[in-house]
Motif scaffolding. Structure first.
Motif, mmCIF file in Angstrom:
data_model
loop_
_atom_site.group_PDB
_atom_site.id
_atom_site.type_symbol
_atom_site.label_atom_id
_atom_site.label_comp_id
_atom_site.label_asym_id
_atom_site.label_seq_id
_atom_site.Cartn_x
_atom_site.Cartn_y
_atom_site.Cartn_z
ATOM 1 N N GLY B 16 3.263 3.429 7.610
ATOM 2 C CA GLY B 16 3.953 2.382 6.890
ATOM 3 C C GLY B 16 3.218 1.061 6.842
ATOM 4 O O GLY B 16 3.593 0.159 6.083
ATOM 5 N N ALA B 17 2.153 0.938 7.625
ATOM 6 C CA ALA B 17 1.406 -0.325 7.661
ATOM 7 C C ALA B 17 0.542 -0.476 6.412
ATOM 8 O O ALA B 17 0.251 0.493 5.701
ATOM 9 N N THR B 18 0.151 -1.717 6.185
ATOM 10 C CA THR B 18 -0.841 -2.013 5.154
ATOM 11 C C THR B 18 -2.179 -2.277 5.838
ATOM 12 O O THR B 18 -2.242 -2.994 6.830
ATOM 13 N N VAL B 19 -3.238 -1.690 5.313
ATOM 14 C CA VAL B 19 -4.551 -1.854 5.931
ATOM 15 C C VAL B 19 -5.572 -2.132 4.835
ATOM 16 O O VAL B 19 -5.442 -1.630 3.710
ATOM 17 N N ALA B 20 -6.562 -2.942 5.165
ATOM 18 C CA ALA B 20 -7.587 -3.293 4.180
ATOM 19 C C ALA B 20 -8.976 -3.117 4.778
ATOM 20 O O ALA B 20 -9.208 -3.443 5.953
ATOM 21 N N PHE B 21 -9.886 -2.589 3.969
ATOM 22 C CA PHE B 21 -11.281 -2.444 4.355
ATOM 23 C C PHE B 21 -12.132 -3.250 3.392
ATOM 24 O O PHE B 21 -11.860 -3.295 2.198
ATOM 25 N N ASN B 22 -13.202 -3.813 3.930
ATOM 26 C CA ASN B 22 -14.190 -4.470 3.076
ATOM 27 C C ASN B 22 -15.517 -3.746 3.174
ATOM 28 O O ASN B 22 -15.802 -3.053 4.153
ATOM 29 N N CYS B 23 -16.320 -3.951 2.167
ATOM 30 C CA CYS B 23 -17.647 -3.373 2.119
ATOM 31 C C CYS B 23 -18.543 -4.391 1.437
ATOM 32 O O CYS B 23 -18.157 -4.933 0.394
ATOM 33 N N PHE B 60 -2.964 2.522 -3.473
ATOM 34 C CA PHE B 60 -4.332 2.074 -3.256
ATOM 35 C C PHE B 60 -4.726 1.021 -4.288
ATOM 36 O O PHE B 60 -4.498 1.204 -5.485
ATOM 37 N N THR B 61 -5.310 -0.067 -3.791
ATOM 38 C CA THR B 61 -5.795 -1.136 -4.671
ATOM 39 C C THR B 61 -7.239 -1.459 -4.314
ATOM 40 O O THR B 61 -7.548 -1.652 -3.135
ATOM 41 N N ALA B 62 -8.094 -1.498 -5.317
ATOM 42 C CA ALA B 62 -9.500 -1.826 -5.097
ATOM 43 C C ALA B 62 -9.823 -3.134 -5.805
ATOM 44 O O ALA B 62 -9.322 -3.402 -6.894
ATOM 45 N N GLN B 63 -10.633 -3.946 -5.159
ATOM 46 C CA GLN B 63 -11.044 -5.232 -5.733
ATOM 47 C C GLN B 63 -12.558 -5.359 -5.626
ATOM 48 O O GLN B 63 -13.169 -4.863 -4.680
ATOM 49 N N LEU B 73 -10.738 -2.313 -0.280
ATOM 50 C CA LEU B 73 -9.755 -1.263 -0.511
ATOM 51 C C LEU B 73 -8.529 -1.593 0.312
ATOM 52 O O LEU B 73 -8.628 -1.795 1.519
ATOM 53 N N LEU B 74 -7.388 -1.667 -0.348
ATOM 54 C CA LEU B 74 -6.116 -1.942 0.317
ATOM 55 C C LEU B 74 -5.246 -0.702 0.219
ATOM 56 O O LEU B 74 -5.079 -0.146 -0.876
ATOM 57 N N ILE B 75 -4.729 -0.281 1.350
ATOM 58 C CA ILE B 75 -3.815 0.867 1.369
ATOM 59 C C ILE B 75 -2.454 0.368 1.848
ATOM 60 O O ILE B 75 -2.339 -0.173 2.951
ATOM 61 N N ARG B 76 -1.457 0.533 1.018
ATOM 62 C CA ARG B 76 -0.092 0.123 1.377
ATOM 63 C C ARG B 76 0.696 1.327 1.864
ATOM 64 O O ARG B 76 0.411 2.474 1.479
ATOM 65 N N ASP B 77 1.705 1.059 2.701
ATOM 66 C CA ASP B 77 2.602 2.118 3.165
ATOM 67 C C ASP B 77 1.822 3.342 3.653
ATOM 68 O O ASP B 77 1.976 4.463 3.146
ATOM 69 N N SER B 78 0.957 3.124 4.636
ATOM 70 C CA SER B 78 0.048 4.175 5.120
ATOM 71 C C SER B 78 0.796 5.436 5.513
ATOM 72 O O SER B 78 1.880 5.387 6.128
ATOM 73 N N LYS B 79 0.221 6.577 5.181
ATOM 74 C CA LYS B 79 0.748 7.901 5.551
ATOM 75 C C LYS B 79 -0.184 8.546 6.568
ATOM 76 O O LYS B 79 -1.381 8.228 6.619
ATOM 77 N N LEU B 106 -10.236 5.527 9.480
ATOM 78 C CA LEU B 106 -8.835 5.130 9.554
ATOM 79 C C LEU B 106 -8.041 6.200 10.277
ATOM 80 O O LEU B 106 -8.118 7.376 9.921
ATOM 81 N N ASN B 107 -7.291 5.783 11.290
ATOM 82 C CA ASN B 107 -6.339 6.655 11.973
ATOM 83 C C ASN B 107 -4.945 6.095 11.767
ATOM 84 O O ASN B 107 -4.669 4.968 12.166
ATOM 85 N N VAL B 108 -4.090 6.855 11.120
ATOM 86 C CA VAL B 108 -2.697 6.456 10.943
ATOM 87 C C VAL B 108 -1.867 7.212 11.963
ATOM 88 O O VAL B 108 -1.875 8.451 11.994
ATOM 89 N N LYS B 109 -1.141 6.468 12.791
ATOM 90 C CA LYS B 109 -0.381 7.060 13.889
ATOM 91 C C LYS B 109 1.110 7.119 13.552
ATOM 92 O O LYS B 109 1.609 6.230 12.874
#
Lengths: 113, 110
Positions: B16-23, B60-63, B73-79, B106-109
């Motif tokens: 359920g968390a939101t997580v963001a990665f940069n590159c 998923f949202t990419a910017q 990359l932003l992932i909302r409501d993680s599964k 990414l590890n979603v718990k």
């Protein structure tokens, strides 16, 4: 649909041996590539082909040869295996038009002792 | 200097968390940008292309930020099923050569 297939899935070689990793695709894609993936390094391009009869080098071509006699097949040859070539090898193909999505085979895990 | 740099993680987040990665990428002439997903001991698969105006695909949202030379990359409501390694991929000048980052795990718990 087969997509991109690779054989073998696993291989152990002794230093100095040669072998060929096979790659085939049934999507009529013009472009095919070989990558190796090492821990912490990401995928690195070894060789690529833009069509039958046309190949070129990528970032890390030394120790590898390729040929492209047909659209479907793109074999990778290790001339004289070295422990530094222990890696996971992926073959990929794509069309020549946007969005340039690459389709990967399942990989070959190679260990050189 | 690597063409593409990513934080290797791992990012450990609850469901359920939101997580963001940069590159970040080093070559200002880079033309095309992608996020791929790779499951353990599997081949990479395209998650989404990244367009200049940003784009969204479900959760998923990419910017793309060309001025600062990074993509996100932003992932909302993680599964739980989002657990994987996410690879940033950049194409420079030549559509035959694609440069891959080393990936962010990414590890979603539960």
């Amino acid at each position: 649909n087969a997509g991109v297939t690779q054989t073998p899935k696993f291989q152990v070689l002794k230093t100095g041996q040669s072998m060929t990793l096979q790659c085939a695709q049934d999507m009529n894609h013009e472009y095919m590539s070989w990558y190796r993936q090492d821990p912490g390094m990401g995928l690195r391009l070894i060789h690529y082909s833009v069509g039958a009869g046309i190949t070129d080098q990528g970032e890390v071509p030394n120790g590898y040869n390729v040929s492209r006699s047909t659209t479907e097949d793109f074999p990778l040859r290790l001339l004289s295996a070295a422990p530094s070539q222990t890696s996971v090898y992926f073959c990929a193909s794509r069309t020549g038009t946007s969005p340039y999505e690459q389709y990967f085979g399942p990989g070959t895990r190679l260990t050189v002792t | 200097r690597k063409e593409v740099e990513q934080d290797p993680g791992p990012f450990n987040v609850p469901e359920g968390a939101t997580v963001a990665f940069n590159c970040t990428y080093s070559n200002s002439a880079s033309q095309s940008f992608f996020w791929y997903r790779q499951d353990c001991r599997k081949e990479p698969k395209l998650l989404m292309s990244v367009y200049s105006s940003g784009n969204e695909d479900g959760r998923f949202t990419a910017q793309l930020n060309r001025a600062s030379q990074y993509i996100s990359l932003l992932i909302r409501d993680s599964k739980l099923s989002d657990s994987a390694t996410y690879l940033c991929v950049v194409n420079v000048n030549n559509f035959n050569k694609f440069y891959f980052g080393s990936g962010t795990k990414l590890n979603v718990k539960p």
